[in-house]
Design a protein around this motif. Structure first.
Motif, short mmCIF file in Angstrom:
data_model
loop_
_atom_site.label_atom_id
_atom_site.label_comp_id
_atom_site.label_asym_id
_atom_site.label_seq_id
_atom_site.Cartn_x
_atom_site.Cartn_y
_atom_site.Cartn_z
N VAL A 191 0.84 -1.20 0.00
CA VAL A 191 0.00 0.00 0.00
C VAL A 191 0.88 1.25 0.00
O VAL A 191 0.55 2.26 -0.62
N LEU A 192 2.01 1.16 0.69
CA LEU A 192 3.02 2.23 0.70
C LEU A 192 4.34 1.62 0.27
O LEU A 192 4.68 0.51 0.69
N ARG A 193 5.10 2.38 -0.53
CA ARG A 193 6.37 1.86 -1.03
C ARG A 193 7.50 2.85 -0.79
O ARG A 193 7.48 3.96 -1.32
N ASP A 194 8.43 2.46 0.09
CA ASP A 194 9.67 3.20 0.27
C ASP A 194 9.43 4.68 0.62
O ASP A 194 10.00 5.57 0.02
N VAL A 195 8.58 4.90 1.62
CA VAL A 195 8.23 6.27 2.04
C VAL A 195 9.23 6.75 3.09
O VAL A 195 9.48 6.06 4.08
N SER A 196 9.77 7.93 2.88
CA SER A 196 10.69 8.54 3.85
C SER A 196 10.30 10.00 4.06
O SER A 196 10.04 10.74 3.11
N VAL A 197 10.25 10.39 5.34
CA VAL A 197 10.00 11.80 5.67
C VAL A 197 10.39 12.01 7.13
O VAL A 197 10.35 11.08 7.94
N ILE A 198 10.82 13.23 7.44
CA ILE A 198 11.16 13.60 8.82
C ILE A 198 10.27 14.77 9.22
O ILE A 198 10.14 15.74 8.48
N VAL A 199 9.65 14.65 10.40
CA VAL A 199 8.83 15.74 10.94
C VAL A 199 9.48 16.19 12.24
O VAL A 199 9.56 15.44 13.21
N SER A 200 9.95 17.41 12.24
CA SER A 200 10.67 17.95 13.40
C SER A 200 9.71 18.60 14.39
O SER A 200 8.58 18.98 14.02
N PRO A 201 10.13 18.75 15.64
CA PRO A 201 9.30 19.48 16.61
C PRO A 201 8.96 20.88 16.09
O PRO A 201 9.82 21.57 15.54
N GLY A 202 7.69 21.25 16.22
CA GLY A 202 7.26 22.57 15.77
C GLY A 202 6.80 22.62 14.33
O GLY A 202 6.38 23.68 13.86
N GLN A 203 6.87 21.51 13.62
CA GLN A 203 6.44 21.46 12.22
C GLN A 203 5.07 20.80 12.08
O GLN A 203 4.71 19.92 12.86
N ILE A 204 4.32 21.24 11.05
CA ILE A 204 3.10 20.55 10.64
C ILE A 204 3.30 20.02 9.23
O ILE A 204 3.56 20.80 8.30
N LEU A 205 3.21 18.71 9.08
CA LEU A 205 3.31 18.07 7.77
C LEU A 205 1.92 17.68 7.31
O LEU A 205 1.21 16.94 7.99
N ALA A 206 1.51 18.18 6.14
CA ALA A 206 0.26 17.75 5.52
C ALA A 206 0.54 16.50 4.69
O ALA A 206 1.51 16.47 3.93
N VAL A 207 -0.30 15.48 4.85
CA VAL A 207 -0.23 14.29 4.00
C VAL A 207 -1.46 14.32 3.10
O VAL A 207 -2.59 14.27 3.59
N THR A 208 -1.23 14.46 1.80
CA THR A 208 -2.33 14.63 0.86
C THR A 208 -2.33 13.49 -0.16
O THR A 208 -1.40 12.69 -0.22
N GLY A 209 -3.38 13.47 -0.95
CA GLY A 209 -3.51 12.44 -1.97
C GLY A 209 -4.95 11.98 -2.09
O GLY A 209 -5.76 12.21 -1.19
N PRO A 210 -5.31 11.32 -3.19
CA PRO A 210 -6.68 10.86 -3.40
C PRO A 210 -7.04 9.73 -2.43
O PRO A 210 -6.18 9.15 -1.77
#
Length: 216
Positions: A19-38
């Protein structure tokens, strides 16, 4: 506060059908990461992996370099998940749902009561505190779930489509509250279909057919 690291994560419900393939991301303190997609792109799957509810077939999810083993470990690391389906107990009142979660997390009953009152007020639900969840509207239930998540003061806050049932005024209020969580030092991940909500976040990770791309 703590950094959330997703390193080369692949998640598959069935072998050879990731369902997910080779996903990499870093979310640091104080950040907001939006995860988007259909719909069906893997947004909820990614948040569940981040929450320790799904074990990756490959790769790791780590909080401050400590790989998460399971949901209990994630809770111990103060990873809070606000699920899309709200996850509330229908036979409890709005305030009981929050207090039970806080006491289970180690809060003293008196502290849990004070935090519950404050959290419900922030979401405009002071008048619904004593109502059973099953008596609340869909939007009120969603706001109660958000109030519970915010009351837990997570180091990592994962919010899955939490504005989908809300009107424009309450959507804006929730975005402001998530931004407050980030200013407090939490690493916030917000899965959303709403382009305006995504634009209000610091960064955006777009999913399509299980493949992730950092848009900004």
């Amino acid at each position: 506060m703590k950094t959330l690291t997703v390193d080369s994560v692949t998640v598959a419900y069935e072998r050879d059908h990731p369902v997910l393939r080779d996903v990499s991301v870093i979310v640091s303190p104080g950040q907001i990461l939006a995860v988007t997609g259909p719909s069906g792109a893997g947004k909820t799957t990614l948040l569940w992996a981040m929450a320790g509810l799904l074990k990756p077939a490959a790769g790791t999810v780590a909080v401050d370099s400590t790989p998460l083993r399971d949901r209990d470990h994630a809770v111990a690391e103060k990873v809070v998940l606000i699920p899309q389906d709200n996850g509330l107990a229908a036979i409890l009142t709005a305030q009981e749902n929050i207090q039970v979660a806080m006491i289970a997390g180690g809060s003293a009953p008196a502290d849990a009561r004070r935090a519950t009152v404050s959290s419900l007020e922030r979401l405009g639900l002071a008048g619904q505190a004593d109502q059973l969840v099953e008596e609340l509207s869909g939007g009120q239930q969603q706001r109660t779930a958000i109030a519970r998540g915010l009351a837990l003061h997570g180091a990592v806050v994962l919010a899955d489509e939490v504005t989908s049932e809300l009107d424009s005024t309450n959507r804006q209020k929730v975005m402001e509250l998530l931004q407050e969580e980030a200013r407090r030092g939490a690493a916030v991940v917000f899965a959303t279909h709403d382009p305006e909500a995504a634009a209000a976040c610091d960064r955006e990770l777009h999913l399509s057919d299980g493949i992730a791309q950092l848009v900004r």
